[in-house]
Scaffold this motif. Structure first.
Motif, mmCIF file in Angstrom:
data_model
loop_
_atom_site.group_PDB
_atom_site.id
_atom_site.type_symbol
_atom_site.label_atom_id
_atom_site.label_comp_id
_atom_site.label_asym_id
_atom_site.label_seq_id
_atom_site.Cartn_x
_atom_site.Cartn_y
_atom_site.Cartn_z
ATOM 1 N N UNK A 172 10.831 32.949 -9.703
ATOM 2 C CA UNK A 172 10.986 34.400 -9.632
ATOM 3 C C UNK A 172 11.766 34.850 -8.399
ATOM 4 N N UNK A 173 12.196 33.883 -7.571
ATOM 5 C CA UNK A 173 12.947 34.221 -6.365
ATOM 6 C C UNK A 173 14.429 34.386 -6.701
ATOM 7 N N UNK A 174 15.131 35.348 -6.071
ATOM 8 C CA UNK A 174 16.565 35.529 -6.338
ATOM 9 C C UNK A 174 17.386 34.279 -6.042
ATOM 10 N N UNK A 175 16.886 33.452 -5.105
ATOM 11 C CA UNK A 175 17.580 32.206 -4.771
ATOM 12 C C UNK A 175 16.599 31.047 -4.983
ATOM 13 N N UNK A 176 16.428 30.586 -6.238
ATOM 14 C CA UNK A 176 15.417 29.562 -6.561
ATOM 15 C C UNK A 176 15.820 28.164 -6.123
ATOM 16 N N UNK A 177 15.732 27.912 -4.832
ATOM 17 C CA UNK A 177 16.045 26.594 -4.281
ATOM 18 C C UNK A 177 14.759 25.971 -3.732
ATOM 19 N N UNK A 178 14.723 24.646 -3.568
ATOM 20 C CA UNK A 178 13.537 24.002 -2.995
ATOM 21 C C UNK A 178 13.240 24.527 -1.587
ATOM 22 N N UNK A 179 11.967 24.839 -1.339
ATOM 23 C CA UNK A 179 11.579 25.435 -0.060
ATOM 24 C C UNK A 179 10.372 24.724 0.548
ATOM 25 N N UNK A 180 10.165 24.962 1.832
ATOM 26 C CA UNK A 180 8.982 24.444 2.517
ATOM 27 C C UNK A 180 7.764 25.229 2.024
ATOM 28 N N UNK A 181 6.702 24.554 1.566
ATOM 29 C CA UNK A 181 5.522 25.260 1.037
ATOM 30 C C UNK A 181 4.616 25.765 2.155
ATOM 31 N N UNK A 182 5.119 26.727 2.932
ATOM 32 C CA UNK A 182 4.367 27.204 4.099
ATOM 33 C C UNK A 182 3.030 27.819 3.711
ATOM 34 N N UNK A 183 2.960 28.423 2.517
ATOM 35 C CA UNK A 183 1.695 29.036 2.099
ATOM 36 C C UNK A 183 0.592 27.991 1.970
ATOM 37 N N UNK A 184 0.917 26.864 1.333
ATOM 38 C CA UNK A 184 -0.077 25.809 1.143
ATOM 39 C C UNK A 184 -0.415 25.111 2.457
ATOM 40 N N UNK A 185 0.566 24.971 3.331
ATOM 41 C CA UNK A 185 0.313 24.366 4.638
ATOM 42 C C UNK A 185 -0.668 25.224 5.429
ATOM 43 N N UNK A 186 -0.423 26.533 5.425
ATOM 44 C CA UNK A 186 -1.333 27.443 6.134
ATOM 45 C C UNK A 186 -2.702 27.464 5.486
ATOM 46 N N UNK A 187 -2.736 27.430 4.162
ATOM 47 C CA UNK A 187 -4.005 27.412 3.447
ATOM 48 C C UNK A 187 -4.828 26.194 3.838
ATOM 49 N N UNK A 188 -4.195 25.015 3.850
ATOM 50 C CA UNK A 188 -4.895 23.784 4.223
ATOM 51 C C UNK A 188 -5.426 23.871 5.645
ATOM 52 N N UNK A 189 -4.621 24.391 6.562
ATOM 53 C CA UNK A 189 -5.044 24.473 7.956
ATOM 54 C C UNK A 189 -6.229 25.432 8.115
ATOM 55 N N UNK A 190 -6.202 26.535 7.399
ATOM 56 C CA UNK A 190 -7.307 27.495 7.468
ATOM 57 C C UNK A 190 -8.590 26.910 6.887
ATOM 58 N N UNK A 191 -8.469 26.167 5.799
ATOM 59 C CA UNK A 191 -9.651 25.498 5.235
ATOM 60 C C UNK A 191 -10.203 24.467 6.221
ATOM 61 N N UNK A 243 18.161 13.608 -3.129
ATOM 62 C CA UNK A 243 16.842 13.661 -3.740
ATOM 63 C C UNK A 243 16.011 14.757 -3.085
ATOM 64 N N UNK A 244 15.446 15.640 -3.903
ATOM 65 C CA UNK A 244 14.588 16.710 -3.392
ATOM 66 C C UNK A 244 13.252 16.122 -2.972
ATOM 67 N N UNK A 245 12.774 16.401 -1.766
ATOM 68 C CA UNK A 245 11.468 15.875 -1.331
ATOM 69 C C UNK A 245 10.362 16.275 -2.308
ATOM 70 N N UNK A 246 9.377 15.401 -2.471
ATOM 71 C CA UNK A 246 8.316 15.645 -3.438
ATOM 72 C C UNK A 246 7.477 16.860 -3.081
ATOM 73 N N UNK A 247 7.455 17.194 -1.785
ATOM 74 C CA UNK A 247 6.591 18.286 -1.339
ATOM 75 C C UNK A 247 7.275 19.649 -1.404
ATOM 76 N N UNK A 248 8.562 19.673 -1.657
ATOM 77 C CA UNK A 248 9.279 20.951 -1.722
ATOM 78 C C UNK A 248 8.902 21.718 -2.988
ATOM 79 N N UNK A 249 8.949 23.040 -2.918
ATOM 80 C CA UNK A 249 8.591 23.884 -4.058
ATOM 81 C C UNK A 249 9.733 24.857 -4.356
ATOM 82 N N UNK A 250 9.853 25.214 -5.618
ATOM 83 C CA UNK A 250 10.866 26.170 -6.055
ATOM 84 C C UNK A 250 10.172 27.318 -6.784
ATOM 85 N N UNK A 251 10.506 28.545 -6.398
ATOM 86 C CA UNK A 251 9.899 29.720 -7.025
ATOM 87 C C UNK A 251 10.888 30.317 -8.017
#
Length: 221
Positions: free
Chosen positions: A131-150, A121-129
């Protein structure tokens, strides 16, 4: 702004506008310059690097931060402005801007995270892009950093006066920058995009800059 009037009443609106423009321009060139250094390896020589500065291309956040800081510092010294007080009210806004920028990175599929290891089961928080050459579920580091900066922005903006009483002029800015540098060092381990290395596959450019910032802050404190 009202915040500026309460914190730095001796600084004119004209100087604030000029300081913003200085930071914007120097930040842009700083972001491009570091990106040229760590990503555009085909650029050879001083003149080719200068030429690359004036064409559109990738930019790095830390390069923008360093370039903008140096540019604003030079301007503030020249105009004899209260540098540390200005830092206290500008760093929270800068962190808010990073938060917005990382949302843009997420929407564009840039600065993506490492693939998520899962068995069924893919974790609910994982994201897939897609447009990426390897569209697999990934850690959403962009959103994590965004939340921390806010979160840092909220702390720096809402508790500015209280934190100032506990530190010194510029102390709030230094605390927020230090918190971001520590966070950035560790979040880099979850980044999956090519972003340059100081020590191959061990210490990224951003981690190295984070360490330099923390060492500098420890000397100041």
């Amino acid at each position: 702004s009202r915040l500026k009037q309460l914190s730095c009443p001796q600084v004119s609106q004209r100087d604030i506008s000029a300081l913003f423009l200085t930071g914007y321009i120097s930040g842009y060139f700083g972001a491009r310059l570091l990106s040229i250094f760590v990503e555009e390896f085909q650029t050879n020589g001083f003149f080719e690097a200068v030429s690359a500065l004036f064409r559109l291309g990738p930019m790095t956040m830390y390069g923008g931060f360093l370039g903008g800081t140096i540019g604003c510092l030079i301007f503030a010294l020249y105009k004899k402005l209260p540098i540390m007080k200005l830092a206290d009210i500008s760093i929270p806004a800068f962190l808010f801007a990073i938060g917005i920028g990382r949302i843009g990175c997420f929407l564009n599929g840039d600065d993506y995270g490492i693939p998520v290891n899962f068995e069924s089961v893919v974790p609910w928080w994982a994201v897939t892009f897609p447009n990426h050459p390897n569209p697999v579920p990934r850690v959403p580091v962009q959103l994590i950093e965004s939340f921390f900066c806010f979160l840092l922005f909220f702390i720096g903006r809402v508790f500015l006066d209280r934190l100032r009483k506990l530190t010194f002029p510029g102390g709030v800015a230094l605390l927020l920058v230090g918190a971001y540098a520590i966070f950035r060092f560790f979040i880099e381990y979850y980044r999956g995009d090519p972003r340059g290395w100081v020590i191959t596959d061990s210490v990224s450019t951003s981690q190295f800059i984070s360490v330099i910032i923390l060492i500098t802050l420890s000397i100041i404190f």
